[in-house]
Design an enzyme around this catalytic site. Structure first.
Site, PDB file in Angstrom:
ATOM      1  CB  SER A 168      -5.245   1.032  -6.086  1.00  0.00           C
ATOM      2  OG  SER A 168      -5.864   2.112  -7.005  1.00  0.00           O
ATOM      3  CG  HIS A 169      -6.044   0.596 -10.925  1.00  0.00           C
ATOM      4  ND1 HIS A 169      -5.198   1.206 -10.061  1.00  0.00           N
ATOM      5  CD2 HIS A 169      -5.266   0.155 -12.013  1.00  0.00           C
ATOM      6  CE1 HIS A 169      -4.016   1.858 -11.039  1.00  0.00           C
ATOM      7  NE2 HIS A 169      -3.923   0.794 -11.733  1.00  0.00           N
ATOM      8  CG  ASP A 185     -10.055   1.907  -6.947  1.00  0.00           C
ATOM      9  OD1 ASP A 185     -10.855   2.590  -5.985  1.00  0.00           O
ATOM     10  OD2 ASP A 185      -8.956   2.035  -7.063  1.00  0.00           O
ATOM     11  CG  ASP A 188      -7.603   2.892  -3.276  1.00  0.00           C
ATOM     12  OD1 ASP A 188      -7.767   2.583  -4.583  1.00  0.00           O
ATOM     13  OD2 ASP A 188      -6.879   3.287  -2.985  1.00  0.00           O
ATOM     14  CG  ASP A 246      -7.997   6.010  -4.953  1.00  0.00           C
ATOM     15  OD1 ASP A 246      -8.701   5.056  -5.724  1.00  0.00           O
ATOM     16  OD2 ASP A 246      -6.700   6.243  -4.235  1.00  0.00           O
ATOM     17  NE  ARG A 247      -7.227   4.398 -10.277  1.00  0.00           N
ATOM     18  CZ  ARG A 247      -6.689   4.183 -11.210  1.00  0.00           C
ATOM     19  NH1 ARG A 247      -7.187   3.505 -12.623  1.00  0.00           N
ATOM     20  NH2 ARG A 247      -5.167   3.928 -10.966  1.00  0.00           N
ATOM     21  CB  THR A 292       0.232  10.865 -13.545  1.00  0.00           C
ATOM     22  OG1 THR A 292       0.207  11.617 -15.282  1.00  0.00           O
ATOM     23  CG2 THR A 292      -0.476   9.927 -13.072  1.00  0.00           C
ATOM     24  CE  LYS A 310      -6.777   8.175  -7.674  1.00  0.00           C
ATOM     25  NZ  LYS A 310      -6.073   7.222  -7.401  1.00  0.00           N
TER      26      LYS A 310
HETATM   27  C1  G16 Z   1      -2.382   6.551  -8.442  1.00  0.00           C
HETATM   28  C2  G16 Z   1      -2.314   7.286  -8.301  1.00  0.00           C
HETATM   29  C3  G16 Z   1      -2.712   8.442  -9.010  1.00  0.00           C
HETATM   30  C4  G16 Z   1      -2.672   8.411 -10.917  1.00  0.00           C
HETATM   31  C5  G16 Z   1      -3.159   6.191 -11.135  1.00  0.00           C
HETATM   32  C6  G16 Z   1      -3.028   6.512 -12.547  1.00  0.00           C
HETATM   33  O1  G16 Z   1      -3.827   6.366  -8.603  1.00  0.00           O
HETATM   34  O2  G16 Z   1      -3.079   8.020  -7.432  1.00  0.00           O
HETATM   35  O3  G16 Z   1      -2.452   9.987  -8.726  1.00  0.00           O
HETATM   36  O4  G16 Z   1      -3.461   9.340 -12.006  1.00  0.00           O
HETATM   37  O5  G16 Z   1      -2.344   6.152 -10.141  1.00  0.00           O
HETATM   38  O6  G16 Z   1      -1.215   6.229 -12.347  1.00  0.00           O
HETATM   39  P1  G16 Z   1      -0.214   5.333 -13.696  1.00  0.00           P
HETATM   40  O7  G16 Z   1      -1.060   6.288 -14.327  1.00  0.00           O
HETATM   41  O8  G16 Z   1       1.495   5.930 -13.312  1.00  0.00           O
HETATM   42  O9  G16 Z   1      -0.575   3.910 -13.417  1.00  0.00           O
HETATM   43  P2  G16 Z   1      -4.625   4.971  -7.540  1.00  0.00           P
HETATM   44  O10 G16 Z   1      -5.577   4.440  -7.561  1.00  0.00           O
HETATM   45  O11 G16 Z   1      -3.885   3.365  -8.242  1.00  0.00           O
HETATM   46  O12 G16 Z   1      -4.006   4.940  -6.390  1.00  0.00           O
END
Ligand code: G16
Length: 555
Positions: free
Chosen positions: A115-116, A284, A286, A288-289, A351, A383
């Site tokens: 992801s990010h 981001d 992938d 989704d953000r 979360t 998302k």
């Molecule tokens: C992931 C999850 C989200 C979550 C985020 C932050 O996002 O898919 O539902 O809100 O992580 O999580 P944390 O606070 O535990 O770091 P992504 O975009 O990284 O897949």
């Protein structure tokens, strides 16, 4: 030639516990012999894969994607799958995977992404399994995968010559279990078509042709090709509306996290004064953000969810109203106020997008969102960054059609005037020693009995707890989802350890205060929340326990 299924002996690892969203580790960790294979086999062993089933596979294009895709294809063939759908060049955004699983009714999918998180040889890699509703596997599956990964003794694979994933079309293989097909699909078209069914593209086109300027930053990540197709090819935005749209294995050395710190180039453009574009957005690694910006204006993700919910009927897909909304616990209560007005239910979940899946499947909610720059609806089970951008553009286009004005800042200010403002900020302390982060959480929990009733400046604590979630659909319970300090006036401070980092621990402090007074709603969040920030530091003893003087990221 028939390819023989091979059984390879292996030994379990103890560190394959999926976090908030799948397994994320440094690339070097994934490169250990059998590490990736063990995790993939543990997933297959947890699922009851029907013989001949189809699996979707795609990733965000980061380093190690191609290697992982070949490995997964070979293991899928050996584990009874009959077909694998792969995005061209191995690329599929996370929401696109969710859509493809749903559209083609595949037996779930594997998403290769951290992801990010940063990418490249020294960066992070990740893998997660999405179930057949298109959403991330729920905890009962990920817990079983983790349990299996610790005791695994063998995995199954078939060695194929490298599969050409760059060329659209099908390649057939014969294994001693039967026929197996790899189908390389266009990564973009299905998703772009879906967006066109949801939004009023003609209205957005008109807005963009009116001189309204937008800037979209793909951060050298997966949404680049999607943005090109949707904004430039279909909505006729100028090429200069896009930046950083060529995906790269290491995100061009950047950190593909769309926030005020890591999307600094876009932020500089959007805060450049009178000539700044009218609308800015970033997505981001992938896809989704999303981050939404107006001319010299930042929209918090919590506010974004509330504004989209309040204006949903302006968008074709939601014109007859929304069934309900859901937000993660640390997300501000701005959307709750909209739900009260719309007389629809509002759910508070832990979360992690996986917690929204049951509610959407049951038809209880249409829109969901998280403070971590995630917003989406039941059109998929993930998302969806570009969906959020198009939603904003569609609403702005309707406002423009009504009175010739389309301003993000004006929309927010009108929203605050009607609902009040949930002033909000998140302070992240990244990569701190795990023991120090745990000590902070323990220190706060140790005060649960003494805090209620205590006064801190203008604020008095009403209660505190460690958030637990009872899923009303499947009855599951998730404990220890973040520590909440609630104040008498409705303000709150939440402390939580991130479940997506790969280095030490990341401590997140979420701060929220409600401001009904329109004369004070314009204040910068850091100023409006200054007293809360001090209280948070005092209660947590963060400086003394971690030595951290300042947050790494403030949003
Ligand atoms: C992931 C999850 C989200 C979550 C985020 C932050 O996002 O898919 O539902 O809100 O992580 O999580 P944390 O606070 O535990 O770091 P992504 O975009 O990284 O897949």
């Amino acid at each position: 030639m028939q390819n023989q299924v091979q059984t390879i002996s292996t030994q379990g690892f103890n560190d394959q516990k999926p976090g908030t969203s799948g397994l994320r580790k440094k690339v070097q960790v994934f490169q250990q012999p059998h590490y990736l294979e063990n995790f993939v086999q543990s997933i297959f062993d947890t699922l009851d894969v029907p013989l001949g089933a189809t699996l979707t596979v795609g990733g965000d294009g980061r380093y190690y994607n191609r290697h992982a895709i070949q490995t997964i294809i070979e293991m899928a063939a050996a584990n009874g799958f009959g077909r694998v759908l792969v995005g061209q060049a191995g690329i599929l955004s996370t929401p696109a995977v969710s859509h493809i699983i749903r559209k083609y009714h595949t037996f779930g999918g594997m998403i290769l992404s951290a992801s990010h998180n940063q990418g490249g040889v020294h960066g992070d890699f990740g893998i997660k399994y999405n179930i057949s509703n298109g959403g991330p596997a729920p905890e009962k599956i990920t817990d079983e995968v983790f349990a299996k990964s610790k005791v695994i003794t063998q995995y199954k694979t078939v060695k194929f010559a490298p599969v050409d994933i760059n060329t659209l079309g099908e390649t057939e293989f014969e294994t001693d279990q039967g026929k197996f097909t790899v189908q390389v699909i266009d990564a973009v078209q299905d998703y772009a078509d879906l967006m066109q069914t949801l939004f009023d593209f003609a209205a957005i086109k008109k807005l963009l042709a009116s001189g309204f300027k937008m800037k979209f930053d793909a951060m050298h990540a997966v949404t680049g090709p999607y943005a090109q197709e949707i904004f430039v090819n279909r909505l006729c935005a100028s090429e200069s509306s896009l930046m950083n749209c060529v995906p790269s294995e290491d995100f061009n050395g950047g950190h593909p996290d769309p926030n005020l710190t890591y999307a600094a180039d876009l932020v500089a453009i959007m805060f450049s004064g009178a000539n700044a574009p009218d609308f800015g957005a970033a997505s981001d690694g992938d896809g989704d953000r999303n981050m939404i910006l107006g001319k010299n204006f930042f929209v918090t993700p919590s506010d974004s969810l509330a504004v989209l919910a309040a204006n949903a009927t302006l968008v074709p897909a939601y014109s007859s109203g929304i069934a309900g909304v859901a937000r993660s616990m640390p997300t501000s209560g701005a959307v709750d106020r909209v739900a009260v007005k719309l007389q629809i239910p509002c759910y508070e979940t832990p979360t992690g997008w996986k917690f929204f899946g049951n509610l959407m499947d049951a038809g209880k909610v249409t829109l969901c969102g998280e403070e971590s720059f995630g917003t989406s609806s039941s059109h998929v089970r993930e998302k969806d960054g570009l969906w959020a951008v198009l939603f904003w553009l569609n609403v702005l286009a309707q406002k423009y059609a009504l009175d010739g004005k389309a301003s993000v800042e004006a929309m927010l200010k009108a929203h605050w005037l009607e609902f009040g403002r949930n002033v909000y900020s998140r302070h992240d302390y990244e990569a701190i020693p795990t023991e120090a982060a745990n000590a902070v959480m323990q220190h706060i929990k140790g005060q649960f009995e003494s805090l209620p009733g205590q006064k801190f400046g203008h604020y008095q604590v009403s209660s505190c707890d460690d958030f637990s979630y009872h899923d009303s659909i499947d009855g599951s319970v998730s404990n220890n989802q973040g520590v909440r300090i609630l104040f008498v006036d409705g303000s709150r401070i939440v402390f939580r350890l991130s479940g997506t980092g790969t280095e030490g621990a990341t401590l997140r402090i979420y701060l929220e205060a409600y401001e009904p007074d329109s004369h004070k709603q314009h204040l910068d969040a850091q100023i409006a929340l200054a007293e809360m920030i001090k209280i948070g530091l005092q209660i947590s003893q963060l400086l003394a326990l971690t030595g951290c003087v300042e947050p790494t990221v403030i949003t």
